[in-house]
Design an enzyme around this catalytic site. Structure first.
Site, PDB file in Angstrom:
ATOM      1  N   SER A 240     -16.999   5.030  19.500  1.00  0.00           N
ATOM      2  CA  SER A 240     -16.815   5.207  20.238  1.00  0.00           C
ATOM      3  C   SER A 240     -16.904   6.504  21.512  1.00  0.00           C
ATOM      4  O   SER A 240     -15.976   7.565  20.513  1.00  0.00           O
ATOM      5  CB  SER A 240     -15.130   4.284  21.136  1.00  0.00           C
ATOM      6  OG  SER A 240     -14.142   4.932  20.647  1.00  0.00           O
ATOM      7  N   LYS A 266     -17.602  -0.643  19.379  1.00  0.00           N
ATOM      8  CA  LYS A 266     -19.582  -0.454  20.176  1.00  0.00           C
ATOM      9  C   LYS A 266     -19.573  -1.322  21.908  1.00  0.00           C
ATOM     10  O   LYS A 266     -19.226  -0.740  22.376  1.00  0.00           O
ATOM     11  CB  LYS A 266     -20.791  -1.418  19.381  1.00  0.00           C
ATOM     12  CG  LYS A 266     -21.088  -0.332  18.384  1.00  0.00           C
ATOM     13  CD  LYS A 266     -21.087   0.576  18.593  1.00  0.00           C
ATOM     14  CE  LYS A 266     -21.991   1.200  17.236  1.00  0.00           C
ATOM     15  NZ  LYS A 266     -21.668   3.170  17.873  1.00  0.00           N
TER      16      LYS A 266
END
Length: 376
Positions: A240, A266
């Site tokens: 991320s 995600k």
């Protein structure tokens, strides 16, 4: 970083009958897919004088140090006359420097994004996972990637420098002893995030474009209920955050088998994209976006174990029935990095042939009498 996963996976269910469906319709679309790929590359080569966002140190994230491999030199846009304006709406990244974190071979999204940015005129730096560094550099030196390095104008993509990088660790003191002494890391140094940042700063001063093409899911094949804390945190840590990043449909919908905390990572990435778009936009005038990519048959995706089924499912159920290519993602990234996208930030841009819009899998027998087109 045991298993590495592909950033872009978009599905809702998996139907074992998909492969036969795809076989029936593949022939009618193969020719048009080839034409589409050639046309998209042709469009990407146009360029003119349009300014981009100013260089800023914030974009120096995810970058490392001493490395034996120096340069692969061939001009990305050889023969281009910078004094001649071109017609149309060009993507012009000449004079811009891009760092792509997460390039370890020539068949993933990171490589395709690097090529698209190079075709638009950007200088390319890459960060490669340390255990894959020697093979990647050796393949570059020996010309094994020359065919896939070809740009629309016939030249080869130039990679100015390759940096060893392991984005799981922020600084040297974060690295466990067993990793420091691991033979896969021997011979490489200055590969933590902060060390890479400092190395790039020393080598080039700053960068203009940062691409986060990393995904680390050491337990991706495990259901979330069976994922260890260590495996979960590893996935969230490396998967991320960035100015252009890659996400997946699993951030929004359930994809059985895509485990190890990757769906959570995600989802966190997309949330971070929105928050960073505000903070970095207000403070540094930097745009932050993420691309939600469809499934790709890359080396990294094999860690999931059923990538072929995902591709078949996408082909059979997406509004546009064609197999997604890495170039599709690369071209979208070049657009987002260009002045043409100057008003786009905080966005999740779907590049998946429209599969994200579907609520059901239309290849199900339930819909067989509705007369849904099977191809064109």
């Amino acid at each position: 970083m045991a298993a590495t996963t592909t950033p872009g996976m978009v599905m809702t269910t998996i139907n074992p009958c998909v492969s036969s469906t795809r076989k029936r319709i593949m022939t009618s679309t193969a020719h048009s897919s080839t034409e589409y790929k050639e046309a998209s590359w042709t469009r990407l080569t146009s360029s003119s004088h349009i300014s981009f966002s100013s260089r800023h140190p914030l974009l120096q994230s995810f970058t490392s140090g001493d490395v034996k491999f120096q340069k692969i030199i061939t001009r990305a846009m050889s023969g281009a006359d910078e004094n001649m304006p071109l017609p149309g709406l060009p993507i012009d990244l000449r004079g811009k420097r891009a760092f792509i974190a997460g390039v370890a071979d020539d068949n993933g999204y990171g490589w395709a994004i690097a090529k698209s940015l190079a075709a638009a005129g950007a200088e390319i730096l890459v960060g490669t996972w340390v255990p894959a560094l020697n093979i990647f550099e050796s393949s570059l030196r020996r010309g094994k990637f020359d065919e896939s390095r070809k740009l629309p104008d016939g030249s080869l993509m130039e990679i100015t420098k390759v940096y060893p990088l392991d984005a799981v660790y922020d600084k040297p003191e974060d690295v466990p002893e067993d990793v420091k002494t691991n033979k896969r890391y021997s011979g490489s140094s200055n590969w933590t995030v902060q060390e890479v940042v400092e190395a790039v700063k020393q080598d080039f001063g700053s960068i203009d474009i940062l691409v986060h093409s990393l995904a680390n899911g050491p337990e991706v094949s495990k259901p979330l209920l069976e994922t260890s804390r260590k495996g979960y945190l590893a996935a969230v840590s490396a998967s991320s955050g960035a100015s252009i990043s890659l996400t997946a449909g699993a951030s929004e919908r359930i994809i059985p088998g895509y485990g190890g905390g990757m769906s959570s990572a995600k989802a966190a990435l997309e949330s971070d994209t929105r928050v960073l778009a505000f903070e970095a936009g207000r403070k540094h005038k930097i745009r932050v976006n993420t691309i939600s990519a469809g499934p790709l048959r890359s080396r990294a995706a094999k860690a999931i174990g059923f990538i072929d089924m995902m591709i078949d499912y996408s082909f059979a159920n997406a509004p546009v029935m064609r197999e997604l290519t890495a170039e599709d993602i690369g071209n979208a990234a070049a657009f987002l990095a260009s002045p043409l996208a100057s008003a786009i930030t905080g966005a999740v841009v779907y590049v998946d042939n429209g599969l994200n819009a579907m609520g059901v899998g239309v290849d199900s027998p339930i819909f067989e009498n509705l007369g849904i087109p099977k191809g064109y």
